[in-house]
Scaffold this motif. Structure first.
Motif, PDB file in Angstrom:
ATOM      1  N   THR A 141       9.404   7.161   4.174  1.00 26.81           N
ATOM      2  CA  THR A 141      10.448   6.220   3.788  1.00 26.81           C
ATOM      3  C   THR A 141      11.824   6.755   4.147  1.00 26.81           C
ATOM      4  O   THR A 141      11.982   7.909   4.549  1.00 26.81           O
ATOM      5  N   GLU A 142      12.826   5.912   3.928  1.00 25.73           N
ATOM      6  CA  GLU A 142      14.206   6.321   4.187  1.00 25.73           C
ATOM      7  C   GLU A 142      14.670   7.401   3.220  1.00 25.73           C
ATOM      8  O   GLU A 142      15.709   8.036   3.450  1.00 25.73           O
ATOM      9  N   LEU A 143      13.935   7.627   2.159  1.00 28.85           N
ATOM     10  CA  LEU A 143      14.310   8.642   1.173  1.00 28.85           C
ATOM     11  C   LEU A 143      13.395   9.861   1.225  1.00 28.85           C
ATOM     12  O   LEU A 143      13.407  10.696   0.331  1.00 28.85           O
ATOM     13  N   GLY A 144      12.600   9.951   2.284  1.00 33.77           N
ATOM     14  CA  GLY A 144      11.766  11.129   2.476  1.00 33.77           C
ATOM     15  C   GLY A 144      10.456  11.111   1.706  1.00 33.77           C
ATOM     16  O   GLY A 144       9.675  12.061   1.807  1.00 33.77           O
ATOM     17  N   THR A 145      10.202  10.058   0.933  1.00 38.58           N
ATOM     18  CA  THR A 145       8.927   9.949   0.241  1.00 38.58           C
ATOM     19  C   THR A 145       7.892   9.355   1.196  1.00 38.58           C
ATOM     20  O   THR A 145       8.220   8.957   2.320  1.00 38.58           O
ATOM     21  N   TYR A 146       6.638   9.285   0.742  1.00 40.38           N
ATOM     22  CA  TYR A 146       5.589   8.786   1.624  1.00 40.38           C
ATOM     23  C   TYR A 146       4.533   8.051   0.816  1.00 40.38           C
ATOM     24  O   TYR A 146       4.408   8.231  -0.397  1.00 40.38           O
ATOM     25  N   TYR A 147       3.773   7.208   1.503  1.00 41.94           N
ATOM     26  CA  TYR A 147       2.676   6.480   0.884  1.00 41.94           C
ATOM     27  C   TYR A 147       1.400   7.315   0.970  1.00 41.94           C
ATOM     28  O   TYR A 147       1.055   7.813   2.043  1.00 41.94           O
ATOM     29  N   THR A 148       0.724   7.465  -0.154  1.00 41.86           N
ATOM     30  CA  THR A 148      -0.581   8.120  -0.130  1.00 41.86           C
ATOM     31  C   THR A 148      -1.606   7.156   0.474  1.00 41.86           C
ATOM     32  O   THR A 148      -1.357   5.948   0.602  1.00 41.86           O
ATOM     33  N   LYS A 149      -2.760   7.681   0.802  1.00 46.40           N
ATOM     34  CA  LYS A 149      -3.827   6.832   1.324  1.00 46.40           C
ATOM     35  C   LYS A 149      -4.186   5.745   0.317  1.00 46.40           C
ATOM     36  O   LYS A 149      -4.363   4.577   0.699  1.00 46.40           O
ATOM     37  N   GLN A 150      -4.240   6.105  -0.966  1.00 47.90           N
ATOM     38  CA  GLN A 150      -4.591   5.131  -1.990  1.00 47.90           C
ATOM     39  C   GLN A 150      -3.532   4.045  -2.108  1.00 47.90           C
ATOM     40  O   GLN A 150      -3.849   2.856  -2.236  1.00 47.90           O
ATOM     41  N   GLU A 151      -2.258   4.430  -2.063  1.00 47.92           N
ATOM     42  CA  GLU A 151      -1.184   3.440  -2.151  1.00 47.92           C
ATOM     43  C   GLU A 151      -1.246   2.458  -0.984  1.00 47.92           C
ATOM     44  O   GLU A 151      -1.068   1.246  -1.158  1.00 47.92           O
ATOM     45  N   LEU A 152      -1.506   2.976   0.213  1.00 46.24           N
ATOM     46  CA  LEU A 152      -1.600   2.104   1.379  1.00 46.24           C
ATOM     47  C   LEU A 152      -2.792   1.153   1.241  1.00 46.24           C
ATOM     48  O   LEU A 152      -2.675  -0.049   1.527  1.00 46.24           O
ATOM     49  N   GLU A 153      -3.914   1.676   0.781  1.00 47.52           N
ATOM     50  CA  GLU A 153      -5.094   0.827   0.609  1.00 47.52           C
ATOM     51  C   GLU A 153      -4.841  -0.271  -0.421  1.00 47.52           C
ATOM     52  O   GLU A 153      -5.268  -1.420  -0.247  1.00 47.52           O
ATOM     53  N   ASP A 154      -4.138   0.065  -1.491  1.00 47.73           N
ATOM     54  CA  ASP A 154      -3.843  -0.931  -2.529  1.00 47.73           C
ATOM     55  C   ASP A 154      -2.938  -2.039  -1.995  1.00 47.73           C
ATOM     56  O   ASP A 154      -3.152  -3.227  -2.270  1.00 47.73           O
ATOM     57  N   ILE A 155      -1.898  -1.652  -1.258  1.00 44.39           N
ATOM     58  CA  ILE A 155      -0.984  -2.651  -0.688  1.00 44.39           C
ATOM     59  C   ILE A 155      -1.723  -3.518   0.320  1.00 44.39           C
ATOM     60  O   ILE A 155      -1.574  -4.746   0.341  1.00 44.39           O
ATOM     61  N   HIS A 156      -2.549  -2.901   1.144  1.00 46.39           N
ATOM     62  CA  HIS A 156      -3.288  -3.662   2.144  1.00 46.39           C
ATOM     63  C   HIS A 156      -4.235  -4.660   1.495  1.00 46.39           C
ATOM     64  O   HIS A 156      -4.318  -5.825   1.930  1.00 46.39           O
ATOM     65  N   ALA A 157      -4.934  -4.240   0.474  1.00 47.70           N
ATOM     66  CA  ALA A 157      -5.866  -5.148  -0.209  1.00 47.70           C
ATOM     67  C   ALA A 157      -5.122  -6.357  -0.766  1.00 47.70           C
ATOM     68  O   ALA A 157      -5.595  -7.498  -0.656  1.00 47.70           O
ATOM     69  N   PHE A 158      -3.942  -6.114  -1.344  1.00 44.26           N
ATOM     70  CA  PHE A 158      -3.179  -7.222  -1.925  1.00 44.26           C
ATOM     71  C   PHE A 158      -2.629  -8.146  -0.843  1.00 44.26           C
ATOM     72  O   PHE A 158      -2.675  -9.374  -0.983  1.00 44.26           O
ATOM     73  N   THR A 159      -2.106  -7.578   0.231  1.00 45.82           N
ATOM     74  CA  THR A 159      -1.553  -8.426   1.293  1.00 45.82           C
ATOM     75  C   THR A 159      -2.653  -9.260   1.951  1.00 45.82           C
ATOM     76  O   THR A 159      -2.455 -10.439   2.261  1.00 45.82           O
ATOM     77  N   LYS A 160      -3.805  -8.652   2.153  1.00 48.43           N
ATOM     78  CA  LYS A 160      -4.916  -9.388   2.758  1.00 48.43           C
ATOM     79  C   LYS A 160      -5.363 -10.533   1.860  1.00 48.43           C
ATOM     80  O   LYS A 160      -5.612 -11.656   2.328  1.00 48.43           O
ATOM     81  N   GLU A 161      -5.428 -10.251   0.569  1.00 52.81           N
ATOM     82  CA  GLU A 161      -5.842 -11.268  -0.404  1.00 52.81           C
ATOM     83  C   GLU A 161      -4.864 -12.433  -0.448  1.00 52.81           C
ATOM     84  O   GLU A 161      -5.252 -13.577  -0.722  1.00 52.81           O
TER      85      GLU A 161
END
Length: 339
Positions: A141-161
């Protein structure tokens, strides 16, 4: 003065530069149809384990973002992002200039969350307002943080749904790939519709590699590239660089080095009692400094002012890169100790 302003102050990693020099006199066809671009595409497809994905090479990140988003969305659709997202704060309304509203909420450590997306969808219920159709995230991210694998999977599942495209901006992707709980390239490819592998901030002279997974977004993409002025005639210059960065593990080696250099700086500030803005393991360091201390640092080093906290403190950013020498970081750490 030594600069910690950004991760693209220098030219290109020596291996990338050498590859460009060695191929300089070769004649190739243009517009990304050369053998070097093909070899780079083959490496990327193998690493993401998605042989049917499309790969396109562009010059820069803002260009990649506006081309992908304008291609994916209809006139009445918008893209969801954190209020700190690059498309919202650092691209001079390039995306909105193509006619697509950037819909934001306050960030959670620089990140978009499922809850944030839910709130935005609830606030855009019908045809009287922009229709959210895409979610934009960046790794890191712009603040140096990052998405974990689990966070990415959760966002993807919601967007797909919910029928939303998920687009990952990977300008600093190498910085996250080397972290244990972050998604790999193959993980990313399974959990987004489109993403790009950053080169400009990761050791290339310039360039980003867009990877399209969703078949809906593949059709006529090269027309969009040309229409937006994003099709480089000397496309082989991009293919050579990405092939060099990705054929072995140079890309990850760069990420590992820059993260380690940033860690040394973080630990030095922490030991001195200066608070870090957010916990981070990547190559961007955000620290809150008294103005008199900042003045001492700026006699010898270049840093970025993020925002004044009060009359006595300033939040600043320091960035490391493939080119940050350990000896310079060691000098800086000693300087911090003496403040």
């Amino acid at each position: 003065m030594y600069s910690f302003l950004n991760d693209y102050s220098e030219g290109a990693h020596p291996q990338v530069l050498e590859a460009l020099i060695q191929s300089n006199q070769e004649q190739t066809v243009g517009y990304g149809n050369d053998d070097y671009c093909q070899k780079a595409k083959e490496v990327i497809l193998k690493r993401i384990n998605q042989p049917s994905a499309d790969v396109h090479f562009l010059v820069g990140g803002t260009q990649a973002n506006l081309v992908v988003i304008s291609h994916a969305l209809r006139d009445y659709q918008g893209v969801i992002a954190s209020d700190e997202g690059h498309i919202n704060v650092h691209e001079t309304a390039a995306v909105e200039g193509t006619g697509h509203k950037v819909i934001t909420k306050p960030h959670q450590e620089g990140k978009v969350t499922v809850e944030m997306i839910k709130q935005i969808l609830a606030q855009h219920p019908d045809e009287h307002m922009v229709q959210p159709k895409m979610v934009y995230i960046s790794q890191t991210t712009e603040l140096g943080t990052y998405y974990t694998k689990q966070e990415l999977e959760d966002i993807h599942a919601f967007t797909k749904e919910n029928g939303l495209y998920l687009f990952l901006d990977g300008a600093r992707l190498g910085s996250a790939l080397v972290l244990d709980d972050a998604p790999s390239l193959a993980d990313i490819a399974k959990n987004v519709d489109v993403f790009y592998i950053g080169g400009t901030k990761m050791g290339a002279m310039f360039g980003e590699a867009i990877v399209i997974l969703n078949d809906e977004l593949k059709e006529n993409f090269r027309y969009q590239l040309k229409h937006k002025g994003a099709m480089l005639a000397k496309g082989r210059l991009l293919g050579i660089q990405f092939y060099t960065l990705l054929k072995d593990h140079l890309y990850e080696d760069i990420g590992r080095h820059e993260n380690q250099m940033a860690d040394y700086i973080r630990e030095a500030f922490k030991a001195k009692g200066y608070p870090l803005y957010l916990p981070s393991k990547t190559n961007q360091v955000f620290v809150d400094l008294p103005l008199d201390v900042l003045a001492q640092i700026e006699e010898h080093y270049l840093v970025t002012h993020i925002q004044p906290l009060d009359n006595q403190q300033m939040r600043v950013r320091l960035v490391t890169s493939w080119a940050t020498p350990k000896v310079e970081v060691e000098k800086f750490v000693e300087f911090i100790k003496q403040l």
